[in-house]
Design an enzyme around this catalytic site. Structure first.
Site, PDB file in Angstrom:
ATOM      1  N   HIS A 146      -7.150  -4.725  10.179  1.00  0.00           N
ATOM      2  CA  HIS A 146      -7.041  -4.527   8.731  1.00  0.00           C
ATOM      3  C   HIS A 146      -5.724  -5.074   8.213  1.00  0.00           C
ATOM      4  O   HIS A 146      -4.713  -5.033   8.898  1.00  0.00           O
ATOM      5  CB  HIS A 146      -7.237  -3.056   8.330  1.00  0.00           C
ATOM      6  CG  HIS A 146      -6.140  -2.118   8.696  1.00  0.00           C
ATOM      7  ND1 HIS A 146      -6.349  -0.943   9.366  1.00  0.00           N
ATOM      8  CD2 HIS A 146      -4.801  -2.151   8.450  1.00  0.00           C
ATOM      9  CE1 HIS A 146      -5.202  -0.294   9.521  1.00  0.00           C
ATOM     10  NE2 HIS A 146      -4.243  -1.010   8.979  1.00  0.00           N
TER      11      HIS A 146
ATOM     12  N   GLU B 177      -9.717  -1.706   5.312  1.00  0.00           N
ATOM     13  CA  GLU B 177     -10.357  -1.310   6.562  1.00  0.00           C
ATOM     14  C   GLU B 177     -11.604  -2.151   6.834  1.00  0.00           C
ATOM     15  O   GLU B 177     -12.121  -2.805   5.919  1.00  0.00           O
ATOM     16  CB  GLU B 177     -10.759   0.169   6.449  1.00  0.00           C
ATOM     17  CG  GLU B 177      -9.581   1.112   6.224  1.00  0.00           C
ATOM     18  CD  GLU B 177      -8.749   1.319   7.477  1.00  0.00           C
ATOM     19  OE1 GLU B 177      -8.629   0.392   8.299  1.00  0.00           O
ATOM     20  OE2 GLU B 177      -8.208   2.430   7.647  1.00  0.00           O
TER      21      GLU B 177
ATOM     22  N   ASP C 275       0.822  -1.208   0.000  1.00  0.00           N
ATOM     23  CA  ASP C 275       0.000   0.000   0.000  1.00  0.00           C
ATOM     24  C   ASP C 275       0.860   1.264   0.000  1.00  0.00           C
ATOM     25  O   ASP C 275       2.087   1.201   0.184  1.00  0.00           O
ATOM     26  CB  ASP C 275      -0.958   0.013   1.211  1.00  0.00           C
ATOM     27  CG  ASP C 275      -0.285  -0.421   2.507  1.00  0.00           C
ATOM     28  OD1 ASP C 275       0.957  -0.386   2.592  1.00  0.00           O
ATOM     29  OD2 ASP C 275      -1.003  -0.792   3.447  1.00  0.00           O
TER      30      ASP C 275
ATOM     31  N   ASP D 187      -7.346  -2.614  14.246  1.00  0.00           N
ATOM     32  CA  ASP D 187      -8.717  -3.003  13.899  1.00  0.00           C
ATOM     33  C   ASP D 187      -8.748  -4.221  12.971  1.00  0.00           C
ATOM     34  O   ASP D 187      -9.760  -4.510  12.340  1.00  0.00           O
ATOM     35  CB  ASP D 187      -9.462  -1.824  13.257  1.00  0.00           C
ATOM     36  CG  ASP D 187      -8.765  -1.313  11.996  1.00  0.00           C
ATOM     37  OD1 ASP D 187      -7.746  -1.912  11.574  1.00  0.00           O
ATOM     38  OD2 ASP D 187      -9.235  -0.314  11.415  1.00  0.00           O
TER      39      ASP D 187
HETATM   40  C1  GLP Z   1      -0.716   0.587   8.339  1.00  0.00           C
HETATM   41  C2  GLP Z   1      -0.395  -0.247   7.125  1.00  0.00           C
HETATM   42  C3  GLP Z   1      -0.547  -1.743   7.414  1.00  0.00           C
HETATM   43  C4  GLP Z   1       0.209  -2.086   8.675  1.00  0.00           C
HETATM   44  C5  GLP Z   1      -0.358  -1.286   9.820  1.00  0.00           C
HETATM   45  C6  GLP Z   1       0.261  -1.611  11.170  1.00  0.00           C
HETATM   46  O1  GLP Z   1      -2.071   0.732   8.521  1.00  0.00           O
HETATM   47  N1  GLP Z   1      -1.216   0.058   6.024  1.00  0.00           N
HETATM   48  O2  GLP Z   1      -0.057  -2.485   6.305  1.00  0.00           O
HETATM   49  O3  GLP Z   1       0.100  -3.475   8.905  1.00  0.00           O
HETATM   50  O4  GLP Z   1      -0.134   0.089   9.530  1.00  0.00           O
HETATM   51  O5  GLP Z   1       1.427  -0.939  11.403  1.00  0.00           O
HETATM   52  P1  GLP Z   1       2.339  -1.209  12.660  1.00  0.00           P
HETATM   53  O6  GLP Z   1       3.076  -2.470  12.335  1.00  0.00           O
HETATM   54  O7  GLP Z   1       3.227  -0.033  12.740  1.00  0.00           O
HETATM   55  O8  GLP Z   1       1.432  -1.361  13.821  1.00  0.00           O
END
Ligand code: GLP
Length: 272
Positions: free
Chosen positions: A143, A148, A72, A141
């Site tokens: 995702h 989402e 993403d 959440d």
């Molecule tokens: C963002 C990204 C996800 C990632 C998430 C969690 O939302 N789009 O791909 O998994 O963050 O990030 P973290 O590992 O910093 O908690």
């Protein structure tokens, strides 16, 4: 689904880095037949990237024949903005390894025609033979990528509006100022991830514990999009202890017992 639980975030990262690297070695990538891998950003995969960089610098591994597709990218954030996913990936991985630039694919959130970018991304993944292994993290959440709650469980790469929860969670990277967090992103779909021949998800920290419970003990639901992995033939989730805190003791024991009995000695075809 294989669930691997290690005590600390660092150990979880090390196990996951080694696990994936063994898969790449077993595949034996060449220039003609590269290993195609999906990659995430976020703090969760950082220990994996650090371990790969360490091993690359020690001359143990090479990414010459690895092709990557990132999950993403934010919409309308300059690529050189420190919080763009482009910048994150180069800063934390690509600048330190030998993966050729032409093998690196990251969605362009600044293009004039975002829908075309998404369509072309799906086509490029297909043209490269599909993704062998998708590494991912999750949001609090549940995702996966930026899918989402409420996202279609068969969704493909597209533009997505971010939820309040995600904007709040990601504001920690924007001086805790929610107004600075982009409100839209380009993301691979749940269906795009599900098409990978293997999916490995790293989840660490107490703030993901509720999502872990929903994903492992709950049913498949578009409200916790990563739960779709229950339908994947080869899914692995690696967790640290804090991420297991909302699981039943019985579930934790069950998965630990399986690892103790068979663990990494299990042949691939029965390891999930
Ligand atoms: C963002 C990204 C996800 C990632 C998430 C969690 O939302 N789009 O791909 O998994 O963050 O990030 P973290 O590992 O910093 O908690």
């Amino acid at each position: 689904m294989r669930i691997v639980i290690k005590e600390t975030k660092k150990e979880t990262g090390k196990w996951t880095a080694d696990y994936i690297w063994k898969k790449i070695e077993a595949f034996g990538p060449t220039a003609e037949r590269p290993f195609v891998m999906g990659l995430p950003t976020g703090s969760s995969p950082l220990p994996i990237y650090q371990e790969w960089v360490r091993r690359y610098k020690a001359g143990e591994i090479s990414f010459k024949n690895v092709v990557t597709f990132n999950m993403d990218e934010y919409v309308k954030i300059p690529e050189d903005h420190p919080e763009s996913y482009h910048a994150f990936m180069y800063e934390n991985l690509f600048n330190h390894i030998d993966c050729p630039k032409e093998n690196i694919n990251i969605l362009d959130g600044n293009a004039a025609d975002l829908e075309k970018v998404c369509k072309d991304y799906e086509a490029k993944i297909l043209a490269s033979g599909g993704i062998e292994l998708f590494l991912g993290g999750i949001g609090p959440d549940g995702h996966i990528a930026f899918n989402e709650p409420g996202s279609s469980l068969v969704s493909r790469t597209r533009v997505k509006t971010l939820s309040y929860d995600t904007i709040l969670a990601n504001s920690r990277f924007f001086n805790n100022d929610m107004s600075k967090v982009p409100t839209q992103a380009l993301t691979v779909g749940v269906g795009t991830v599900m098409d990978a021949r293997e999916v490995v998800i790293i989840i660490t920290g107490f703030n993901k514990a509720r999502a872990v419970r929903e994903v492992i003990e709950g049913g498949i639901s578009h409200m916790w999009t990563v739960s779709m992995l229950q339908l994947h033939e080869h899914a692995v989730i690696s967790l640290d202890e804090p991420a297991t805190m909302e699981l039943q003791v019985e579930s934790v024991k069950y998965f630990k017992d399986i690892e103790d009995i068979a663990g990494d000695k299990m042949p691939n075809h029965i390891d999930e």
